[in-house]
Design an enzyme around this catalytic site. Structure first.
Site, PDB file in Angstrom:
ATOM      1  N   ARG A 197      76.078 -64.293 -30.411  1.00 31.98           N
ATOM      2  CA  ARG A 197      75.609 -64.749 -28.752  1.00 31.98           C
ATOM      3  C   ARG A 197      75.086 -63.521 -27.832  1.00 31.98           C
ATOM      4  O   ARG A 197      74.564 -63.685 -27.017  1.00 31.98           O
ATOM      5  CB  ARG A 197      76.736 -65.566 -28.139  1.00 31.98           C
ATOM      6  CG  ARG A 197      76.935 -66.802 -28.997  1.00 31.98           C
ATOM      7  CD  ARG A 197      77.701 -67.997 -28.250  1.00 31.98           C
ATOM      8  NE  ARG A 197      78.090 -69.081 -29.126  1.00 31.98           N
ATOM      9  CZ  ARG A 197      78.463 -70.023 -28.367  1.00 31.98           C
ATOM     10  NH1 ARG A 197      79.294 -70.035 -27.293  1.00 31.98           N
ATOM     11  NH2 ARG A 197      78.733 -71.131 -29.183  1.00 31.98           N
ATOM     12  N   ASP A 225      79.658 -77.299 -13.594  1.00 27.94           N
ATOM     13  CA  ASP A 225      79.723 -76.540 -14.831  1.00 27.94           C
ATOM     14  C   ASP A 225      79.776 -74.730 -14.615  1.00 27.94           C
ATOM     15  O   ASP A 225      79.316 -74.773 -13.383  1.00 27.94           O
ATOM     16  CB  ASP A 225      78.676 -76.574 -15.793  1.00 27.94           C
ATOM     17  CG  ASP A 225      79.074 -76.359 -17.337  1.00 27.94           C
ATOM     18  OD1 ASP A 225      79.552 -77.296 -18.144  1.00 27.94           O
ATOM     19  OD2 ASP A 225      78.599 -75.231 -17.641  1.00 27.94           O
TER      20      ASP A 225
END
Length: 287
Positions: free
Chosen positions: A51, A157
């Site tokens: 990632r 979020d």
């Protein structure tokens, strides 16, 4: 919050494009724990490499050690947002864990029948928006007649990129296919490129904003009839979970409901919440 325990990793070497030592992983692990409360175990080392390697390429850095040095520097503050976004898991789809939505609909009906003219829901891990839009659809379906309470949803979020997706409300055909029969035509407009956008009636119900659950001061100033925080606290350790639940309590109305993920169990927070149904909690005072 307890101090993150020391990490013991197996001494296994891999051929990688960039050097990524156990010490590099430990530094990354401490940074993401401090910033987002995410507790990474040894099995996530390869995931972290996959990632973050794109960020290292883009920044033209020589190694993971150089990347962490950059993150910890004054000039690396802007990169921190990209770092957190990359390591945040955002698996979601419309009406995920579908047993919660009929419970929510009945709860909203009961609140309205008791005289509530305004109903509010907090989706505390909104990801790319499928969950808050599912909540909005559920709320509208619960009140099919013209006379209905005002309904608002706050969708938060940590990841800024997924919040932008949620604001736009545009989804591919394969994602829309997960909606209940008839809902795609009723609540989404098909765009010229084949994607679908949530109708204005849904988008106007939802406010998307960034919020870090482990920060002390949340930019929320009201109580909610329902809080959805599903499948996010599984990445937190017990102390972090307890701290979040303690802060949820005053933000949930006395008769409100807290919805959590299918693998989450918060029996240790019995002073604040007790189990009402399948992964649905209410205030301990209501016991």
């Amino acid at each position: 919050m307890n101090k993150l325990p020391p990490l013991v990793l197996p001494k296994v070497e891999f051929n990688r494009e960039f050097s990524f030592s156990d010490a590099d992983f430990e530094r990354i692990r401490k940074l993401i724990y401090k910033e987002a409360g995410i507790s990474l175990n040894p099995s996530k080392k390869d995931m972290v490499y996959g990632r973050l390697v794109r960020r290292i390429r883009e920044l033209k850095l020589a190694s993971f050690a150089a990347y962490v040095d950059f993150l910890e520097s004054v000039s690396g503050k802007r990169e921190f947002e990209q770092f957190v976004n990359a390591l945040t898991t955002n698996l979601t789809f419309f009406f995920r864990e579908e047993h919660h939505f009929p419970i929510l609909a009945e709860h909203l009906k009961q609140r309205a029948a008791a005289g509530a003219s305004e109903l509010s829901i907090w989706c505390a891990a909104s990801s790319t928006g499928e969950e808050p839009y599912s909540l909005a659809i559920t709320a509208l379906e619960a009140f099919p007649l013209a006379s209905k309470p005002s309904i608002s949803i706050v969708a938060t979020d940590l990841d800024t990129s997924v919040l932008e997706t949620g604001r736009k409300g545009i989804y591919s055909d394969d994602k829309i296919a997960r909606l209940p029969p008839g809902h795609a035509q009723k609540y989404f407009d098909k765009l010229p490129d084949g994607n679908y956008q949530a109708k204005a009636v849904l988008r106007n119900m939802i406010t998307f904003q960034r919020l870090n659950l482990i920060e002390n001061n949340w930019a929320l100033r009201k109580q909610f009839d329902a809080i959805f925080c599903r499948n996010v606290m599984i990445y937190f350790d017990r102390d972090t979970q307890f701290g979040v639940l303690k802060k949820f309590a005053p933000l949930l109305k006395p008769d409100g409901l807290l919805f959590v993920g299918h693998s989450e169990n918060f029996y240790f927070a019995a002073d604040y919440f007790h189990l009402k149904g399948k992964t649905v909690y209410q205030h301990a005072a209501k016991k």
